[in-house]
Design a protein around this motif. Sequence first.
Motif, mmCIF file in Angstrom:
data_model
loop_
_atom_site.group_PDB
_atom_site.id
_atom_site.type_symbol
_atom_site.label_atom_id
_atom_site.label_comp_id
_atom_site.label_asym_id
_atom_site.label_seq_id
_atom_site.Cartn_x
_atom_site.Cartn_y
_atom_site.Cartn_z
ATOM 1 N N ARG A 19 0.848 -1.189 0.000
ATOM 2 C CA ARG A 19 0.000 0.000 0.000
ATOM 3 C C ARG A 19 0.883 1.238 0.000
ATOM 4 N NH1 ARG A 19 -0.684 2.081 5.265
ATOM 5 N NH2 ARG A 19 0.123 0.730 6.918
ATOM 6 N N LEU A 20 0.350 2.322 -0.516
ATOM 7 C CA LEU A 20 1.131 3.552 -0.628
ATOM 8 C C LEU A 20 1.367 4.167 0.738
ATOM 9 C CD1 LEU A 20 -0.530 5.181 -3.765
ATOM 10 C CD2 LEU A 20 1.558 3.829 -3.649
ATOM 11 N N ARG A 21 2.580 4.667 0.924
ATOM 12 C CA ARG A 21 2.941 5.335 2.172
ATOM 13 C C ARG A 21 3.565 6.678 1.829
ATOM 14 N NH1 ARG A 21 3.507 -0.008 3.668
ATOM 15 N NH2 ARG A 21 2.823 -0.501 5.783
ATOM 16 N N HIS A 22 2.827 7.740 2.019
ATOM 17 C CA HIS A 22 3.351 9.086 1.795
ATOM 18 C C HIS A 22 3.587 9.713 3.162
ATOM 19 C CE1 HIS A 22 2.557 8.761 -2.435
ATOM 20 N NE2 HIS A 22 1.290 8.490 -2.218
ATOM 21 N N THR A 23 4.854 9.780 3.549
ATOM 22 C CA THR A 23 5.197 10.278 4.877
ATOM 23 C C THR A 23 5.981 11.574 4.786
ATOM 24 O OG1 THR A 23 7.307 9.120 4.974
ATOM 25 C CG2 THR A 23 5.355 7.888 5.659
ATOM 26 N N ASP A 24 6.008 12.305 5.909
ATOM 27 C CA ASP A 24 6.779 13.545 5.969
ATOM 28 C C ASP A 24 8.273 13.260 5.825
ATOM 29 O OD1 ASP A 24 4.463 14.959 6.346
ATOM 30 O OD2 ASP A 24 4.608 14.972 8.535
ATOM 31 N N VAL A 25 8.724 12.077 6.337
ATOM 32 C CA VAL A 25 10.133 11.726 6.230
ATOM 33 C C VAL A 25 10.548 11.618 4.777
ATOM 34 C CG1 VAL A 25 11.832 9.917 6.702
ATOM 35 C CG2 VAL A 25 10.172 10.567 8.458
ATOM 36 N N GLU A 26 9.698 10.936 3.973
ATOM 37 C CA GLU A 26 10.011 10.742 2.558
ATOM 38 C C GLU A 26 10.116 12.077 1.847
ATOM 39 O OE1 GLU A 26 8.074 8.711 -1.442
ATOM 40 O OE2 GLU A 26 7.067 8.497 0.490
ATOM 41 N N VAL A 27 9.172 12.971 2.132
ATOM 42 C CA VAL A 27 9.163 14.268 1.458
ATOM 43 C C VAL A 27 10.376 15.090 1.851
ATOM 44 C CG1 VAL A 27 7.925 16.435 1.220
ATOM 45 C CG2 VAL A 27 6.661 14.281 1.237
ATOM 46 N N SER A 28 10.739 15.083 3.163
ATOM 47 C CA SER A 28 11.834 15.919 3.631
ATOM 48 C C SER A 28 13.191 15.407 3.168
ATOM 49 C CB SER A 28 11.812 16.004 5.162
ATOM 50 O OG SER A 28 12.054 14.723 5.725
ATOM 51 N N GLN A 29 13.332 14.064 3.002
ATOM 52 C CA GLN A 29 14.631 13.517 2.652
ATOM 53 C C GLN A 29 14.868 13.453 1.155
ATOM 54 O OE1 GLN A 29 15.587 9.884 4.643
ATOM 55 N NE2 GLN A 29 15.685 10.843 6.637
ATOM 56 N N GLY A 30 13.814 13.586 0.347
ATOM 57 C CA GLY A 30 14.013 13.574 -1.092
ATOM 58 C C GLY A 30 14.475 12.218 -1.582
ATOM 59 N N SER A 31 15.477 12.207 -2.451
ATOM 60 C CA SER A 31 15.951 10.974 -3.045
ATOM 61 C C SER A 31 16.845 10.194 -2.097
ATOM 62 C CB SER A 31 16.720 11.282 -4.333
ATOM 63 O OG SER A 31 17.297 10.111 -4.860
ATOM 64 N N ALA A 32 16.773 8.854 -2.193
ATOM 65 C CA ALA A 32 17.599 7.996 -1.347
ATOM 66 C C ALA A 32 19.083 8.145 -1.657
ATOM 67 C CB ALA A 32 17.175 6.539 -1.527
ATOM 68 N N ILE A 33 19.440 8.590 -2.846
ATOM 69 C CA ILE A 33 20.841 8.718 -3.212
ATOM 70 C C ILE A 33 21.525 9.823 -2.415
ATOM 71 C CG2 ILE A 33 20.541 10.416 -5.072
ATOM 72 C CD1 ILE A 33 22.921 7.347 -5.004
ATOM 73 N N ARG A 34 20.766 10.633 -1.707
ATOM 74 C CA ARG A 34 21.350 11.675 -0.873
ATOM 75 C C ARG A 34 21.877 11.126 0.450
ATOM 76 N NH1 ARG A 34 20.425 16.916 -2.123
ATOM 77 N NH2 ARG A 34 20.311 17.532 0.073
ATOM 78 N N LEU A 35 21.613 9.861 0.716
ATOM 79 C CA LEU A 35 22.152 9.221 1.916
ATOM 80 C C LEU A 35 23.579 8.743 1.647
ATOM 81 C CD1 LEU A 35 19.027 7.136 2.937
ATOM 82 C CD2 LEU A 35 19.890 9.161 4.103
ATOM 83 N N ARG A 36 24.482 8.990 2.578
ATOM 84 C CA ARG A 36 25.901 8.676 2.392
ATOM 85 C C ARG A 36 26.123 7.189 2.121
ATOM 86 N NH1 ARG A 36 29.491 11.960 1.019
ATOM 87 N NH2 ARG A 36 29.282 13.341 2.834
ATOM 88 N N ALA A 37 25.469 6.318 2.895
ATOM 89 C CA ALA A 37 25.663 4.876 2.714
ATOM 90 C C ALA A 37 25.223 4.426 1.324
ATOM 91 C CB ALA A 37 24.899 4.108 3.789
ATOM 92 N N VAL A 38 24.143 5.002 0.834
ATOM 93 C CA VAL A 38 23.660 4.639 -0.504
ATOM 94 C C VAL A 38 24.670 5.059 -1.559
ATOM 95 C CG1 VAL A 38 21.800 4.950 -2.184
ATOM 96 C CG2 VAL A 38 21.260 4.819 0.254
ATOM 97 N N GLN A 39 25.266 6.210 -1.390
ATOM 98 C CA GLN A 39 26.281 6.688 -2.331
ATOM 99 C C GLN A 39 27.479 5.742 -2.378
ATOM 100 O OE1 GLN A 39 27.257 10.614 -0.993
ATOM 101 N NE2 GLN A 39 25.225 11.450 -1.394
ATOM 102 N N ILE A 40 27.957 5.340 -1.204
ATOM 103 C CA ILE A 40 29.143 4.487 -1.131
ATOM 104 C C ILE A 40 28.882 3.125 -1.760
ATOM 105 C CG2 ILE A 40 30.678 3.249 0.456
ATOM 106 C CD1 ILE A 40 30.306 5.631 2.408
ATOM 107 N N ILE A 41 27.766 2.509 -1.371
ATOM 108 C CA ILE A 41 27.484 1.163 -1.863
ATOM 109 C C ILE A 41 27.173 1.179 -3.353
ATOM 110 C CG2 ILE A 41 25.892 -0.789 -1.661
ATOM 111 C CD1 ILE A 41 25.664 -0.123 1.309
ATOM 112 N N THR A 42 26.449 2.184 -3.809
ATOM 113 C CA THR A 42 26.147 2.278 -5.238
ATOM 114 C C THR A 42 27.420 2.396 -6.057
ATOM 115 O OG1 THR A 42 23.992 3.303 -4.830
ATOM 116 C CG2 THR A 42 24.954 3.614 -7.009
ATOM 117 N N LEU A 43 28.343 3.242 -5.621
ATOM 118 C CA LEU A 43 29.614 3.400 -6.341
ATOM 119 C C LEU A 43 30.403 2.099 -6.339
ATOM 120 C CD1 LEU A 43 31.629 5.188 -7.828
ATOM 121 C CD2 LEU A 43 32.539 5.903 -5.597
ATOM 122 N N ALA A 44 30.441 1.423 -5.191
ATOM 123 C CA ALA A 44 31.168 0.154 -5.104
ATOM 124 C C ALA A 44 30.571 -0.893 -6.034
ATOM 125 C CB ALA A 44 31.161 -0.364 -3.659
#
Length: 407
Positions: A196-221
Amino acid sequence: MSNPYAEIFRAPGAKGFSAAGFLARLPIAMAPIGIVAMLSQTHGEYWLAGAVSATFALTNALISPHVSRMVDRLGQTAVVVPTTTVSVFAFFALIAAANQNWPDWTLFVTAFLAAAMPSMPALLRARWTEIFRDRPELNTAFAFESSADELVYIAGASLSVGLGVALFPEAGMLASTIFLALGTLAFIVQRSTEPRLRHTDVEVSQGSAIRLRAVQIITLALVFVGSTFATAEVSAVAITKELGQPNAATIVIGVYAIGSFVLGLILGAFNPTMPLHRQMFIAVSALAITSWPLLMAATVPLLALTVFVSGIAISPTFITAFGLIERRVPASMLTEGVTWVTTGIGIGMALGAFVAGWVVDSFGAENGFWVSVVASAATVAIIGLGQRSLAGTTAECPVDPLAQPAE
């Protein structure tokens, strides 16, 4: 001791969407190498085959996170049906272009359009999360998916090459397209397990997941890990052809999956207590060490043996990478977060196929594995330098991709 994998499949609908999803995600691995196998036979040029494959894989890798963000906001059915339809028709056009010797530009255009294919691994993990949210069974489900992903990347590539070599050049791509169409249809009609759809304030405030440091590191690796996959596949096809045993490419690529898949299931069942960031560093270090013997593979049996040894570290790398992502990304952004990991793999496969094809054409088939050596070494460096962030000792909040790491 009960079987943890049997437990997760007792959930209503789990067997159905998992089976359909497995079929639907085979093209993730079959299409890039299938394009190489098809065009190298129909056009006789590895650089062209690698470039068209790279066009598909790179475009898909860049588009997939945006498709997944739409899925998080609009739902799986609303997004998956139109994107898959475009992809299926474009694949059929690509096959026709290769078979009928249409102008080279049509190969690139159809490969570009086929890249609309959504990220099935992310869609599957979102469904498991919907069933087992905040329950221990979720970890087992994620481990199963990581092992299944590894099997898809290796076995799917082997199947694609095998069909293209044994039957006719377009056979691998034709099978891949049929799997995509039928598998996705079977997956999407199972509405009872659709998140089911989940539209939360956290999702809106954080934008894209690629802005998270861990996601950047693992994606590059994972870009460099993906390069090792593509290099092994392209080099195996080229070396076995040079040795006069082109059909052996299926066996060589296939042995990649055996030890790695079994080891992945064992890790998922026993759930090692060592922190995931350390597990991932060990896994990528093993990947780098075992890439060196590939340079000495002068016969088909030796090639199969070295590829088998090199493949052992793949599944642990996948499991730890997805596990880290799933712990660092908010639940409402899970589809996009997982997709960025597969994006890294896709970009790596695209670049690896192109670079390996160029190396094979320019310096000989035996030198293609140098791309694996360099790529795996880069992976070790990235994960080693990112240990602090992956451990969660830095602030886990959105960051600017160009910002400097925390001290």
